[in-house]
Enzyme design. Structure first.
Site, PDB file in Angstrom:
ATOM      1  N   LYS A  14      42.381  37.489  45.440  1.00 19.96           N
ATOM      2  CA  LYS A  14      41.286  36.862  44.624  1.00 19.96           C
ATOM      3  C   LYS A  14      40.367  36.466  45.426  1.00 19.96           C
ATOM      4  O   LYS A  14      40.159  36.374  46.610  1.00 19.96           O
ATOM      5  CB  LYS A  14      42.104  35.448  44.148  1.00 19.96           C
ATOM      6  CG  LYS A  14      42.647  34.711  45.183  1.00 19.96           C
ATOM      7  CD  LYS A  14      41.650  33.563  45.693  1.00 19.96           C
ATOM      8  CE  LYS A  14      42.209  32.478  46.689  1.00 19.96           C
ATOM      9  NZ  LYS A  14      41.394  31.809  47.477  1.00 19.96           N
ATOM     10  N   GLY A 107      48.541  36.812  51.493  1.00 20.72           N
ATOM     11  CA  GLY A 107      49.803  36.386  51.640  1.00 20.72           C
ATOM     12  C   GLY A 107      50.454  35.580  50.402  1.00 20.72           C
ATOM     13  O   GLY A 107      51.658  36.008  49.940  1.00 20.72           O
ATOM     14  N   ASP A 141      47.731  28.825  45.949  1.00 23.13           N
ATOM     15  CA  ASP A 141      47.170  29.940  45.468  1.00 23.13           C
ATOM     16  C   ASP A 141      48.382  31.135  44.790  1.00 23.13           C
ATOM     17  O   ASP A 141      47.950  31.906  44.223  1.00 23.13           O
ATOM     18  CB  ASP A 141      46.593  30.684  46.296  1.00 23.13           C
ATOM     19  CG  ASP A 141      45.244  30.038  46.957  1.00 23.13           C
ATOM     20  OD1 ASP A 141      44.742  29.086  46.243  1.00 23.13           O
ATOM     21  OD2 ASP A 141      44.656  30.457  47.870  1.00 23.13           O
TER      22      ASP A 141
HETATM   23  O1  C5P Z   1      49.311  25.439  49.849  1.00 24.01           O
HETATM   24  P1  C5P Z   1      48.523  26.055  50.835  1.00 24.01           P
HETATM   25  O2  C5P Z   1      49.662  26.521  51.910  1.00 24.01           O
HETATM   26  O3  C5P Z   1      47.909  27.325  50.418  1.00 24.01           O
HETATM   27  O4  C5P Z   1      47.380  25.268  51.627  1.00 24.01           O
HETATM   28  C1  C5P Z   1      47.241  25.354  52.825  1.00 24.01           C
HETATM   29  C2  C5P Z   1      46.741  23.931  53.545  1.00 24.01           C
HETATM   30  O5  C5P Z   1      45.290  24.030  53.084  1.00 24.01           O
HETATM   31  C3  C5P Z   1      47.311  22.901  53.128  1.00 24.01           C
HETATM   32  O6  C5P Z   1      48.389  22.454  53.993  1.00 24.01           O
HETATM   33  C4  C5P Z   1      46.092  21.850  53.320  1.00 24.01           C
HETATM   34  O7  C5P Z   1      45.895  21.216  54.470  1.00 24.01           O
HETATM   35  C5  C5P Z   1      44.953  22.744  52.674  1.00 24.01           C
HETATM   36  N1  C5P Z   1      44.774  22.526  51.233  1.00 24.01           N
HETATM   37  C6  C5P Z   1      44.044  21.361  50.912  1.00 24.01           C
HETATM   38  N2  C5P Z   1      43.959  20.990  49.354  1.00 24.01           N
HETATM   39  C7  C5P Z   1      44.350  21.910  48.634  1.00 24.01           C
HETATM   40  C8  C5P Z   1      44.898  23.300  48.913  1.00 24.01           C
HETATM   41  C9  C5P Z   1      45.056  23.312  50.393  1.00 24.01           C
HETATM   42  O8  C5P Z   1      43.952  20.251  51.541  1.00 24.01           O
HETATM   43  N3  C5P Z   1      44.094  21.804  47.216  1.00 24.01           N
END
Ligand code: C5P
Length: 308
Positions: A14, A107, A141
């Site tokens: 994406k 991923g 995501d």
């Molecule tokens: O959920 P995911 O593992 O993709 O997110 C990785 C990191 O990105 C989170 O631990 C956080 O630090 C940051 N993040 C965030 N706000 C979001 C999505 C991700 O701060 N809405």
């Protein structure tokens, strides 16, 4: 009914056409309003029956990808097994087509594909909605990689509303082999935006441009709040944006938390010219032309039953 011999699922990478960010929440996540578009780069996951969970990875930058239980596809299989109480295992063969560590959700696409493939292999009978809930547990995501197309994400980016988009858009991607850590980009945003109280909202004009299928109008509304933070951590991204400025690209932005930079082309002919120019400028490790929207996670090969 006999178990399928293997299940092949494909899920897309994406880009983010808009990404609006609000102040960090107590759980460490930031409230977002983002527009995702799935593009024509795919992760392929083949799930084969096995006693335990295991995983192998081939394809683009496969050497950078863990093949143990820290891999998001492995975690997806384990989560589904726990949620459904199955004691079945699976061998996941992942073939990567989405650049790794580019902020393009490769991923997450693996995890979405693994969820759907294991769901079919194990015949769990879960509804797509329930798979979506498991997907959200795996990462912000992952639900979008299941649904694909174009969607607005709110909450952590995982609460999805499908968006209408007419026609097909052509994008030029400038890739960087060195990844950017998403948490670090959000931290840099925190430092740049102390005490921000803005409620993240997508500009309705962008949604209107998507409905119209008008790349010129869409280009005017591409928007990423994380771009200054990504450039702060990776000043070379500014050179990539500057290089796109010298081409017929309608607009260019850092996609999501970067470091991938996406540029919108008026059509496929322009896209080839833009990609050549950015390659010649020597500012990116690779350039690719892709189109969007692309379909979400889906079965590629019909399930083949073993001989009864
Ligand atoms: O959920 P995911 O593992 O993709 O997110 C990785 C990191 O990105 C989170 O631990 C956080 O630090 C940051 N993040 C965030 N706000 C979001 C999505 C991700 O701060 N809405």
């Amino acid at each position: 009914m006999s178990a399928p011999a293997s299940v092949h699922v494909r899920a897309p990478g994406k880009i983010n056409l808009a990404l609006k960010v609000g102040s960090v929440r107590e759980d460490g996540y930031h409230p977002l309003a983002t527009v995702f578009q799935a593009v024509s780069l795919y992760e392929d996951v083949v799930a084969e029956p096995a006693d335990e969970i295991s995983l192998s990875v081939t394809g683009r930058s496969a050497d950078n990808v863990p093949t143990d239980s820290s891999n998001l596809a492995w975690r997806a299989a384990r989560l589904l097994a726990e949620a459904t109480g199955t004691d079945k295992g699976v061998h996941l063969r992942v073939t990567k087509g989405v650049p790794t560590a580019g902020g393009m959700g490769g991923g997450s696409a693996d995890a979405a594909a693994a969820l759907l493939a294991c769901d079919l292999l194990w015949d769990t009978g879960l509804a797509r909605e329930e798979l979506g809930e498991l997907a959200a547990e795996l990462g912000a995501d992952v639900p979008f990689a299941l649904t694909g197309q174009t969607a607005v994400g709110t909450g952590r980016g995982d609460a999805l509303t499908p968006a209408l988009a007419r026609g097909r858009f052509t994008w030029v991607l400038a890739l960087s082999e060195t990844g950017l850590s998403t948490p670090r980009v959000f931290e840099a945003w925190d430092a740049q935006n102390p005490g921000s109280t803005a409620t993240p909202e997508v500009d309705p004009a962008l949604m209107h441009a998507l409905v119209q299928g008008d790349p010129h109008e869409l280009a005017r509304h591409l928007d990423n709040d994380l771009q200054p933070a990504a450039i702060h951590l990776r000043p070379d991204l500014q050179h990539v944006l500057d290089a796109f400025d010298q081409t017929p690209a309608l607009a260019a932005i850092v996609s999501g938390s970067g470091p991938t930079v996406v540029a919108l082309a008026a059509g496929p002919g322009d896209a080839a010219e833009i990609a050549d120019a950015v390659t010649a400028a020597g500012v990116a490790d690779e350039t690719l032309v892709v189109t969007g929207p692309a379909l979400g996670a889906r079965l590629v090969e019909p399930v083949r039953a073993e001989t009864d």
